[in-house]
Design a protein around this motif. Sequence first.
Motif, short mmCIF file in Angstrom:
data_model
loop_
_atom_site.label_atom_id
_atom_site.label_comp_id
_atom_site.label_asym_id
_atom_site.label_seq_id
_atom_site.Cartn_x
_atom_site.Cartn_y
_atom_site.Cartn_z
N ASP A 115 0.82 -1.22 0.00
CA ASP A 115 0.00 0.00 0.00
C ASP A 115 0.85 1.26 0.00
OD1 ASP A 115 -2.74 0.34 -0.23
OD2 ASP A 115 -2.95 1.00 1.85
N SER A 116 2.01 1.24 0.66
CA SER A 116 2.84 2.44 0.72
C SER A 116 3.84 2.53 -0.43
CB SER A 116 3.58 2.50 2.05
OG SER A 116 4.47 1.42 2.17
N THR A 165 1.98 3.21 -5.89
CA THR A 165 0.96 4.25 -5.98
C THR A 165 0.61 4.51 -7.44
OG1 THR A 165 2.65 5.97 -6.02
CG2 THR A 165 1.73 5.40 -3.87
#
Length: 137
Positions: free
Chosen positions: A38-39, A42
Motif C-alpha cells: 500500500d505504501s 501508488t
Amino acid sequence: MNQKIDWSELFFSSTGRVRQTPFLIALAVLVGLFMIYDSAITGAPRVLTGWVVYPALLFCAACVLSKRLHDRGRSGWWAAVILIAFMMVWPRPDNFLDFVGALVLLWAAIDLGAMPGERGANRYGRSTRFAEPIEAV
C-alpha cells in the motif's frame, strides 16, 4: 509438544486448525505485506497490480482466519465478516459505520488472538493444543 507448521498450508488452505502463535505470526506477515504494498505502489501501477495483489492477500488472510476460527470452534465463514471490517477501517476509520468495523476487529483480536483454542477434537479437526490419547482398537 513441538509441532512444525506447514506455512504453505497455513496460507493456502482453509481447512484444519491453527494455534495462536502461528496465527499471530501469519497475521503480522500479511498485514506487513499489505502495508508495504500500500505504501510502495501508488498511482497507475497500483490500479494494474491491485487486481492481483489484493485478492491474493485477502485469500491468504481468509485461509489463516478460517483455521484460527476452526480452532475456536467457529465456522470459517466468519472470516468474511472480519475481512470486511478490516477493509472498512483501512487505512483509517472515516465515519460512524467504520466504528462498527473497528468493534468487529476488536472482538476478533480478543477472540482469536487472546483466547485459547478448544480442547480436544472438534468438527474441524484434531486439537493443536493438547495431546490426545490414542484409542485402542
